[in-house]
Design a protein around this motif. Structure first.
Motif, PDB file in Angstrom:
ATOM      1  N   PHE A  37       0.856  -1.177   0.000  1.00  0.00           N
ATOM      2  CA  PHE A  37       0.000   0.000   0.000  1.00  0.00           C
ATOM      3  C   PHE A  37       0.891   1.225   0.000  1.00  0.00           C
ATOM      4  O   PHE A  37       2.076   1.147   0.321  1.00  0.00           O
ATOM      5  CB  PHE A  37      -0.892   0.011   1.252  1.00  0.00           C
ATOM      6  N   ARG A  38       0.317   2.342  -0.322  1.00  0.00           N
ATOM      7  CA  ARG A  38       1.068   3.592  -0.241  1.00  0.00           C
ATOM      8  C   ARG A  38       0.138   4.695   0.236  1.00  0.00           C
ATOM      9  O   ARG A  38      -1.070   4.644   0.033  1.00  0.00           O
ATOM     10  CB  ARG A  38       1.683   3.960  -1.597  1.00  0.00           C
ATOM     11  N   ARG A  39       0.763   5.667   0.894  1.00  0.00           N
ATOM     12  CA  ARG A  39       0.010   6.840   1.342  1.00  0.00           C
ATOM     13  C   ARG A  39       0.791   8.071   0.954  1.00  0.00           C
ATOM     14  O   ARG A  39       1.908   8.284   1.439  1.00  0.00           O
ATOM     15  CB  ARG A  39      -0.227   6.813   2.844  1.00  0.00           C
ATOM     16  N   ALA A  40       0.197   8.874   0.085  1.00  0.00           N
ATOM     17  CA  ALA A  40       0.793  10.140  -0.328  1.00  0.00           C
ATOM     18  C   ALA A  40       0.301  11.230   0.614  1.00  0.00           C
ATOM     19  O   ALA A  40      -0.766  11.097   1.213  1.00  0.00           O
ATOM     20  CB  ALA A  40       0.403  10.446  -1.756  1.00  0.00           C
ATOM     21  N   PRO A  41       1.056  12.308   0.738  1.00  0.00           N
ATOM     22  CA  PRO A  41       0.651  13.400   1.629  1.00  0.00           C
ATOM     23  C   PRO A  41      -0.746  13.910   1.282  1.00  0.00           C
ATOM     24  O   PRO A  41      -1.030  14.218   0.124  1.00  0.00           O
ATOM     25  CB  PRO A  41       1.711  14.473   1.380  1.00  0.00           C
ATOM     26  N   LYS A  43      -3.477  12.332   1.133  1.00  0.00           N
ATOM     27  CA  LYS A  43      -4.349  11.386   0.430  1.00  0.00           C
ATOM     28  C   LYS A  43      -4.580  10.141   1.275  1.00  0.00           C
ATOM     29  O   LYS A  43      -3.853   9.865   2.224  1.00  0.00           O
ATOM     30  CB  LYS A  43      -3.730  10.995  -0.916  1.00  0.00           C
ATOM     31  N   GLU A  44      -5.600   9.400   0.891  1.00  0.00           N
ATOM     32  CA  GLU A  44      -5.888   8.162   1.597  1.00  0.00           C
ATOM     33  C   GLU A  44      -4.917   7.065   1.173  1.00  0.00           C
ATOM     34  O   GLU A  44      -4.307   7.122   0.106  1.00  0.00           O
ATOM     35  CB  GLU A  44      -7.324   7.728   1.319  1.00  0.00           C
ATOM     36  N   ARG A  45      -4.815   6.066   2.024  1.00  0.00           N
ATOM     37  CA  ARG A  45      -3.972   4.920   1.698  1.00  0.00           C
ATOM     38  C   ARG A  45      -4.491   4.221   0.443  1.00  0.00           C
ATOM     39  O   ARG A  45      -5.701   4.042   0.275  1.00  0.00           O
ATOM     40  CB  ARG A  45      -3.972   3.954   2.883  1.00  0.00           C
ATOM     41  N   GLU A  46      -3.575   3.841  -0.421  1.00  0.00           N
ATOM     42  CA  GLU A  46      -3.925   3.248  -1.714  1.00  0.00           C
ATOM     43  C   GLU A  46      -3.277   1.875  -1.850  1.00  0.00           C
ATOM     44  O   GLU A  46      -2.087   1.702  -1.575  1.00  0.00           O
ATOM     45  CB  GLU A  46      -3.447   4.147  -2.860  1.00  0.00           C
ATOM     46  N   PHE A  47      -4.051   0.909  -2.300  1.00  0.00           N
ATOM     47  CA  PHE A  47      -3.559  -0.444  -2.550  1.00  0.00           C
ATOM     48  C   PHE A  47      -2.792  -0.460  -3.865  1.00  0.00           C
ATOM     49  O   PHE A  47      -3.261   0.101  -4.870  1.00  0.00           O
ATOM     50  CB  PHE A  47      -4.757  -1.386  -2.613  1.00  0.00           C
ATOM     51  N   THR A  91       5.027   9.377  -5.551  1.00  0.00           N
ATOM     52  CA  THR A  91       5.630   9.776  -4.283  1.00  0.00           C
ATOM     53  C   THR A  91       4.696   9.453  -3.129  1.00  0.00           C
ATOM     54  O   THR A  91       3.541   9.860  -3.121  1.00  0.00           O
ATOM     55  CB  THR A  91       5.949  11.280  -4.290  1.00  0.00           C
ATOM     56  N   ALA A  92       5.210   8.702  -2.157  1.00  0.00           N
ATOM     57  CA  ALA A  92       4.386   8.264  -1.041  1.00  0.00           C
ATOM     58  C   ALA A  92       5.250   7.471  -0.074  1.00  0.00           C
ATOM     59  O   ALA A  92       6.394   7.122  -0.389  1.00  0.00           O
ATOM     60  CB  ALA A  92       3.235   7.384  -1.517  1.00  0.00           C
ATOM     61  N   VAL A  93       4.688   7.188   1.077  1.00  0.00           N
ATOM     62  CA  VAL A  93       5.265   6.187   1.962  1.00  0.00           C
ATOM     63  C   VAL A  93       4.660   4.852   1.557  1.00  0.00           C
ATOM     64  O   VAL A  93       3.434   4.725   1.479  1.00  0.00           O
ATOM     65  CB  VAL A  93       4.974   6.487   3.442  1.00  0.00           C
ATOM     66  N   TYR A  94       5.519   3.887   1.299  1.00  0.00           N
ATOM     67  CA  TYR A  94       5.076   2.572   0.860  1.00  0.00           C
ATOM     68  C   TYR A  94       5.163   1.591   2.023  1.00  0.00           C
ATOM     69  O   TYR A  94       6.192   1.520   2.717  1.00  0.00           O
ATOM     70  CB  TYR A  94       5.940   2.089  -0.306  1.00  0.00           C
TER      71      TYR A  94
END
Length: 121
Positions: A37-41, A43-47, A91-94
């Motif tokens: 999953f990833r979460r961009a600043p 934004k919601e967490r994305e699969f 760009t996100a935290v993965y």
């Protein structure tokens, strides 16, 4: 208990590739799938995909299909997320997660701390 830990994030440029790793340890018999999953600043967490524990089946959402590839080193209990043709919007935290697995975060019981991926334009 299962522990998972991500590594491999960093700063890259648009069009570059990056490979993230997710090392699992502990009671790995409890793992059916490993998901990312990833979460961009802001934004919601994305699969972004999952792979079964045997490493034989994968699933990706349309947003990353064709650019992201999951694989697994069964000997090392490590899952890899190969990301190609990276864009600034990647760009996100993965995060990697392990458990029964599925398309939503609630399908995973065990989570890593996350690794930052930054794609500059």
């Amino acid at each position: 208990q299962v522990q998972v830990a991500e590594s491999g994030g960093g700063l890259v440029q648009t069009g570059d590739s990056l490979r993230l790793s997710c090392a699992a340890s502990g009671r790995t018999i409890a793992i059916d799938r490993v998901g990312w999953f990833r979460r961009a600043p802001g934004k919601e967490r994305e699969f972004v995909g999952f792979i079964n524990w045997g490493g034989t089946a994968t699933y990706y959402p349309d947003s990353v299909k064709g650019r992201f590839t999951l694989s697994k080193d069964n000997a090392k209990n490590t899952v890899f997320l190969q990301m190609n043709s990276l864009k600034p919007e990647d760009t996100a935290v993965y995060y990697c997660a392990a458990g029964r697995g599925g398309l939503t975060a609630r399908a995973y019981a065990y989570w890593g701390q996350g690794t930052q991926v930054t794609v500059s334009s």
